[in-house]
Design an enzyme around this catalytic site. Structure first.
Site, PDB file in Angstrom:
ATOM      1  N   LYS A  89      -9.594 -23.922  26.289  1.00  0.00           N
ATOM      2  CA  LYS A  89      -9.183 -24.704  27.369  1.00  0.00           C
ATOM      3  C   LYS A  89      -9.645 -26.278  27.205  1.00  0.00           C
ATOM      4  O   LYS A  89     -11.107 -26.551  28.010  1.00  0.00           O
ATOM      5  CB  LYS A  89     -10.146 -23.603  28.360  1.00  0.00           C
ATOM      6  N   GLU A 106     -23.900 -24.478  24.095  1.00  0.00           N
ATOM      7  CA  GLU A 106     -24.135 -25.783  24.274  1.00  0.00           C
ATOM      8  C   GLU A 106     -24.013 -26.262  25.599  1.00  0.00           C
ATOM      9  O   GLU A 106     -23.293 -27.522  26.722  1.00  0.00           O
ATOM     10  CB  GLU A 106     -23.835 -26.702  23.740  1.00  0.00           C
ATOM     11  N   CYS A 162     -24.097 -35.680  24.075  1.00  0.00           N
ATOM     12  CA  CYS A 162     -25.255 -34.460  24.256  1.00  0.00           C
ATOM     13  C   CYS A 162     -26.072 -35.119  23.409  1.00  0.00           C
ATOM     14  O   CYS A 162     -27.336 -34.970  24.074  1.00  0.00           O
ATOM     15  CB  CYS A 162     -24.582 -33.186  24.257  1.00  0.00           C
ATOM     16  N   GLU A 214     -30.247 -35.950  32.934  1.00  0.00           N
ATOM     17  CA  GLU A 214     -28.913 -36.355  31.769  1.00  0.00           C
ATOM     18  C   GLU A 214     -28.737 -37.785  32.755  1.00  0.00           C
ATOM     19  O   GLU A 214     -27.431 -36.619  33.306  1.00  0.00           O
ATOM     20  CB  GLU A 214     -27.785 -35.321  31.365  1.00  0.00           C
TER      21      GLU A 214
END
Length: 505
Positions: A181, A253, A287, A385
């Site tokens: 997906k 993750e 990331c 982040e």
């Protein structure tokens, strides 16, 4: 047999080694070019019913694949790798149109993923189980690995092909079927890439497009057996809970806010060049991008000057043009960067360069490479982040202060250090609270080494033997080749009970 061509506007799913039109029940999502805001395609938002049907088909295909020997499966995976090497330009072009990354980075992403299929193909052949020392003579005691069945792969937009292949290759090598997906932002390139899996037996890799509802249906279905997810911490926690409710294994993750330490012993020319790439590659939408810099006072000014000089020279533009810095993927992504940069400046940080939409780039979600100094550890830009082309620099007085600040985060994906001191390098590796530590060479990965984070940055590992083990389960075996009655079996000899006279039992 004639195969259906992929149509960016066709609202297609991929299963049974071919493209099929989706139903009308889930609606449509337009794919928008973040550089031009042009409509590049349309994808179907898969319904729970469609997800269940695709999972059922995958389970049927897996029954025979799981029975194959590792050598045969490896042969198929090498064919996939060959196909990827020969056929990646169109998927790369679609990736640029829907995600915005520079074309060389898109072609590089796809061209390089063949290696993980080859690695896991051979790793699965070489590591099929365990043979420990026996606990008794005449008994063969061992363990073998077996597939779970059907794996689900929820893939983010920043590396839609690379991150998918890391887990799909491991899962296939383990004997599973896979259902992918992709992010609704990068489904076109993912669907086009599916053509490489036509070299496998039909039905082993499927792709259903959609949003959160589609992903939830795949994760919660009893037809899926293991989940690989990459995305935000908030969504990762929901995925983990959904899997835990079914005792379903998952590999997660969940991003990071990676620190970089620039020591007083740093090779500054190398540090400046490496930091430029670590902070601004893919417009900071990685990331493992470096977002928090801790620079020793002795080299701070020289480092900042060098980094800002390189940042100003980076070319901002459409990924199909000559440029290093493409757009942010959405308006919301850029708005977050603007909020954090403006908030840091309001709290006392100094804007050295960038901090604005580039002149002449008012269409699309562009943002200049930005360098901030006088940043303090308590600012939001050092706690959240960021996911944008920003280097936030905090001046430190010692290596010890840098280590402490680097570890003061809920994240623990990667961490970097520039130094010529072996003592500092080893100390950093030992003490940095992260799943990966790079010294003088940030962002590097290796198919044979585990990728993943500590703390809120994830669970489990991708790549390496650990990444392979994530998609297979073990079964212990004990075979006595000379059957005999064991001395510990029932009934117990009376003398084993000792003197029980007068006891209450």
């Amino acid at each position: 047999m004639t195969m259906t061509d992929f149509d960016p506007f066709g609202r297609q799913f991929f299963f049974g080694n071919d493209y099929h039109p989706a139903g009308q029940g889930g609606g449509t999502h337009d794919v928008i070019n973040p550089a031009t805001l042009a409509r590049e395609g349309a994808i179907a938002m898969g319904t729970p019913e469609e997800a269940e049907d695709i999972l059922r088909r995958a389970r049927e295909a897996q029954r025979e694949w799981g029975k194959l020997d590792e050598l045969t499966r490896a042969g198929y995976l090498h064919k996939v790798a060959d196909s990827i090497a020969a056929n990646h330009e169109e998927a790369a072009r679609l990736m640029v149109l829907e995600q915005g990354k520079p074309y060389p980075e898109a072609t590089g992403e796809i061209a390089n993923v063949g290696g993980c299929f080859r690695y896991f193909a051979e790793m699965a052949r070489d590591s099929g189980g365990m043979l420990p020392g026996t606990t008794q003579a005449g008994s063969f005691q061992f363990a073998r690995h077996f597939p779970y069945g059907v794996s689900v792969h929820i893939v983010p937009y920043n590396f839609p092909i690379l991150l998918m292949c890391w887990t799909v290759a491991a899962s296939l090598a383990s004997g599973n079927a896979c259902v992918v997906k992709p992010s609704e932002l990068t489904s076109l390139s993912t669907l086009k890439f599916m053509e490489n899996f036509r070299h496998l037996p039909a039905g082993l890799v499927s792709c259903i497009t959609g949003g959160g509802e589609t992903a939830q249906a795949l994760i919660r279905s009893r037809q899926s057996d293991v989940v690989a997810f990459t995305g935000s911490v908030a969504t990762a926690k929901k995925v983990n809970v959904a899997c835990a409710e079914q005792l379903k294994p998952c590999i997660i993750e969940a991003g990071g806010s990676d620190p970089m330490i620039v020591s007083s012993e740093a090779p500054l020319d190398v540090a400046v060049a490496g930091a430029t790439t670590a902070a601004f590659h893919l417009s900071g939408q990685i990331c493992t991008s470096t977002e928090r810099f801790y620079v020793h006072d002795a080299v701070h000014d020289q480092f900042v000057e060098g980094l800002a000089d390189m940042a100003r020279k980076l070319r901002v533009g459409n990924g199909m043009e000559v440029s290093e810095i493409g757009p942010l993927v959405t308006e919301a992504a850029r708005d977050k960067v603007v909020r954090l940069v403006d908030g840091a400046v309001a709290d006392g940080a100094t804007l050295v360069c960038g901090g604005r939409v580039p002149p002449g780039r008012n269409t699309g979600w562009f943002y200049e490479p930005t360098v901030l100094t006088d940043v303090t550890p308590d600012m939001d830009i050092m706690r959240e982040e960021l996911f944008g082309p920003v280097a936030a620099i905090c001046r430190v007085k010692s290596f010890e202060e840098a280590l402490n600040n680097a570890n003061d985060s809920e994240f623990g994906l990667g961490a970097s250090l520039f130094t010529t001191s072996l003592e500092e390098a080893m100390e950093a590796y030992e003490r940095l609270e992260a799943g990966m530590v790079w010294v003088n060479n940030p962002l590097i990965d290796n198919d044979a080494l585990p990728f993943g984070g500590w703390k809120n940055s994830g669970l489990g590992r991708e790549l390496s033997r650990l990444g392979l083990d994530a998609f297979r389960q073990s079964k212990m075996g004990v075979i006595d080749w000379k059957p005999k009655v064991q001395d510990w079996w029932y009934p117990y000899p009376d003398e084993w009970f000792g003197n029980t006279e007068g006891s209450r039992f």
